[in-house]
Design a protein around this motif. Structure first.
Motif, PDB file in Angstrom:
ATOM      1  N   SER A  61       0.834  -1.216   0.000  1.00 53.49           N
ATOM      2  CA  SER A  61       0.000   0.000   0.000  1.00 53.49           C
ATOM      3  C   SER A  61       0.861   1.256   0.000  1.00 53.49           C
ATOM      4  CB  SER A  61      -0.927   0.004   1.223  1.00 53.49           C
ATOM      5  OG  SER A  61      -1.792  -1.090   1.167  1.00 53.49           O
ATOM      6  N   TYR A  64       2.408   1.507  -3.379  1.00 53.06           N
ATOM      7  CA  TYR A  64       1.387   1.955  -4.340  1.00 53.06           C
ATOM      8  C   TYR A  64       1.271   3.481  -4.313  1.00 53.06           C
ATOM      9  CZ  TYR A  64      -3.124   3.184  -6.271  1.00 53.06           C
ATOM     10  OH  TYR A  64      -4.105   3.798  -7.005  1.00 53.06           O
ATOM     11  N   ARG A  68       2.071   5.640  -7.655  1.00 54.16           N
ATOM     12  CA  ARG A  68       0.805   5.648  -8.403  1.00 54.16           C
ATOM     13  C   ARG A  68       0.762   6.659  -9.551  1.00 54.16           C
ATOM     14  NH1 ARG A  68      -0.583   9.152  -4.243  1.00 54.16           N
ATOM     15  NH2 ARG A  68      -2.346  10.526  -4.637  1.00 54.16           N
ATOM     16  N   ALA A  75       1.893   0.411 -10.232  1.00 55.06           N
ATOM     17  CA  ALA A  75       0.922   0.721  -9.161  1.00 55.06           C
ATOM     18  C   ALA A  75      -0.254  -0.251  -9.208  1.00 55.06           C
ATOM     19  CB  ALA A  75       0.442   2.153  -9.300  1.00 55.06           C
ATOM     20  N   LEU A  78       0.844  -3.489  -7.721  1.00 56.39           N
ATOM     21  CA  LEU A  78       0.950  -3.373  -6.264  1.00 56.39           C
ATOM     22  C   LEU A  78      -0.425  -3.358  -5.611  1.00 56.39           C
ATOM     23  CD1 LEU A  78       3.831  -0.774  -6.132  1.00 56.39           C
ATOM     24  CD2 LEU A  78       3.901  -3.062  -5.136  1.00 56.39           C
ATOM     25  N   ASP A  79      -1.368  -2.719  -6.275  1.00 58.61           N
ATOM     26  CA  ASP A  79      -2.732  -2.664  -5.737  1.00 58.61           C
ATOM     27  C   ASP A  79      -3.344  -4.069  -5.683  1.00 58.61           C
ATOM     28  OD1 ASP A  79      -5.168  -1.091  -5.000  1.00 58.61           O
ATOM     29  OD2 ASP A  79      -5.917  -2.110  -6.792  1.00 58.61           O
ATOM     30  N   GLN A 144      -8.620   2.977  -5.008  1.00 54.83           N
ATOM     31  CA  GLN A 144      -7.333   2.351  -4.704  1.00 54.83           C
ATOM     32  C   GLN A 144      -6.512   3.201  -3.728  1.00 54.83           C
ATOM     33  OE1 GLN A 144      -6.155   2.026  -8.806  1.00 54.83           O
ATOM     34  NE2 GLN A 144      -6.611  -0.161  -8.853  1.00 54.83           N
ATOM     35  N   ALA A 148      -5.520   2.197   0.074  1.00 49.30           N
ATOM     36  CA  ALA A 148      -4.112   2.154   0.511  1.00 49.30           C
ATOM     37  C   ALA A 148      -3.933   2.933   1.811  1.00 49.30           C
ATOM     38  CB  ALA A 148      -3.217   2.726  -0.580  1.00 49.30           C
TER      39      ALA A 148
END
Lengths: 236, 52
Positions: A61, A64, A68, A75, A78-79, A144, A148
């Motif tokens: 998170s 991200y 992002r 990103a 990672l999400d 998202q 995070a």
């Protein structure tokens, strides 16, 4: 992914069977609690692994949020990774909360008590349920990023859960790892505990892997839909 | 099953009482796997749907 799936599944099943044999037949019966103590082998594994998967969610998170804007493709990965780990951690947390009362009832005489360890674990579970609900129901766009941020704040409860039996005198037993000079267990109990920890770790990694690739496919599907919609609107 | 057989089955030491004695342990084991396999089935279904 497909190449790795079946060997990994085979290893996981083998570990789970061996862990079960260790827990039910090889590990000695605990002197004061009797056979009910065998819940420990699943409880210990789930309790440790929920921390691990929530930690992975926490790191993903933060990462991200960092990338992002600069690297949207990474990103998205990672999400998906963060979500897969949060789900797995929540499932382990749910099993801990099921096993705990089933162990407590015959040993303590009560299903539940509002002591620091139990309460902070329940709060942790509710935080990550809230995280999953944010992901499911928030209006698209900032979901998202919002998730995070919730994950980062939510993770603050994990050290509290871990340290609660060190900071306060609780109904829950004192720690058996790094718990000071009087802590520790019979070596045969440790052996069974670590086999089960290995089995559940392999299981958790397997499910996170499958979920991650599933989420990546869902992301690709959504992207294709969005592109098709833009193309249709420009064609009109 | 006659009453005598039933009485023998229900007496202490029978598989029924052995299971009842360890019901919390058995339930913890069953529910743990139920939750984990339920989640596994759900992600498998999502995977299949995303692949189609």
């Amino acid at each position: 992914m497909k190449k790795l799936f079946y060997p990994w599944l085979a290893v996981t099943v083998a570990l789970a069977i061996y862990g079960f044999m260790q827990a039910w037949y090889i590990a000695p019966t605990e002197a004061t609690m009797g056979n009910i103590q065998r819940i420990f082998y699943y409880h210990f594994a789930a309790g440790n692994l929920l921390c691990l998967f929530f930690f992975a969610n926490f790191v993903a998170s933060i990462w991200y949020l960092v990338v992002r804007r600069s690297n949207p493709e990474r990103a998205q990965k990672l999400d998906a990774f963060a979500l897969a780990n949060a789900e797995m951690g929540t499932i382990f947390c749910a099993t801990v909360l099921i096993q705990g009362p089933l162990w407590a009832r015959p040993v303590w005489g009560i299903w539940w008590t509002w002591d620091e360890r139990l309460t902070s674990t329940l709060v942790l579970f509710l935080i990550y349920v809230a995280y999953l609900m944010v992901r499911r129901f928030a209006i698209a766009g900032q979901t998202q990023t919002l998730a995070a941020v919730v994950a980062i704040f939510g993770f603050l409860d994990v050290p509290i859960v871990y340290m609660s039996i060190r900071w306060w005198r609780t109904q829950h037993p004192s720690p058996v790892i790094f718990g000071g000079p009087n802590s520790g267990l019979d070596p045969r109990i440790w052996t069974a505990a670590f086999w089960n920890l290995g089995a559940w770790l392999a299981w958790g990694i397997l499910l996170v892997g499958v979920r991650y690739y599933g989420l990546r496919r869902e992301q690709a599907q959504q992207q294709r839909k969005a592109v098709a919609q833009v193309l249709m609107e420009t064609a009109r | 099953m006659s009453l005598l057989t039933l009485a023998i089955f229900l007496q202490d030491g029978s598989p029924y009482w052995a299971a009842m004695k360890h019901r919390h342990l058995i339930l913890a084991f069953v529910l743990t796997w139920f939750v984990q396999l339920g989640y596994a089935a759900w992600i498998w279904r999502r995977w299949r749907r995303a692949s189609s």
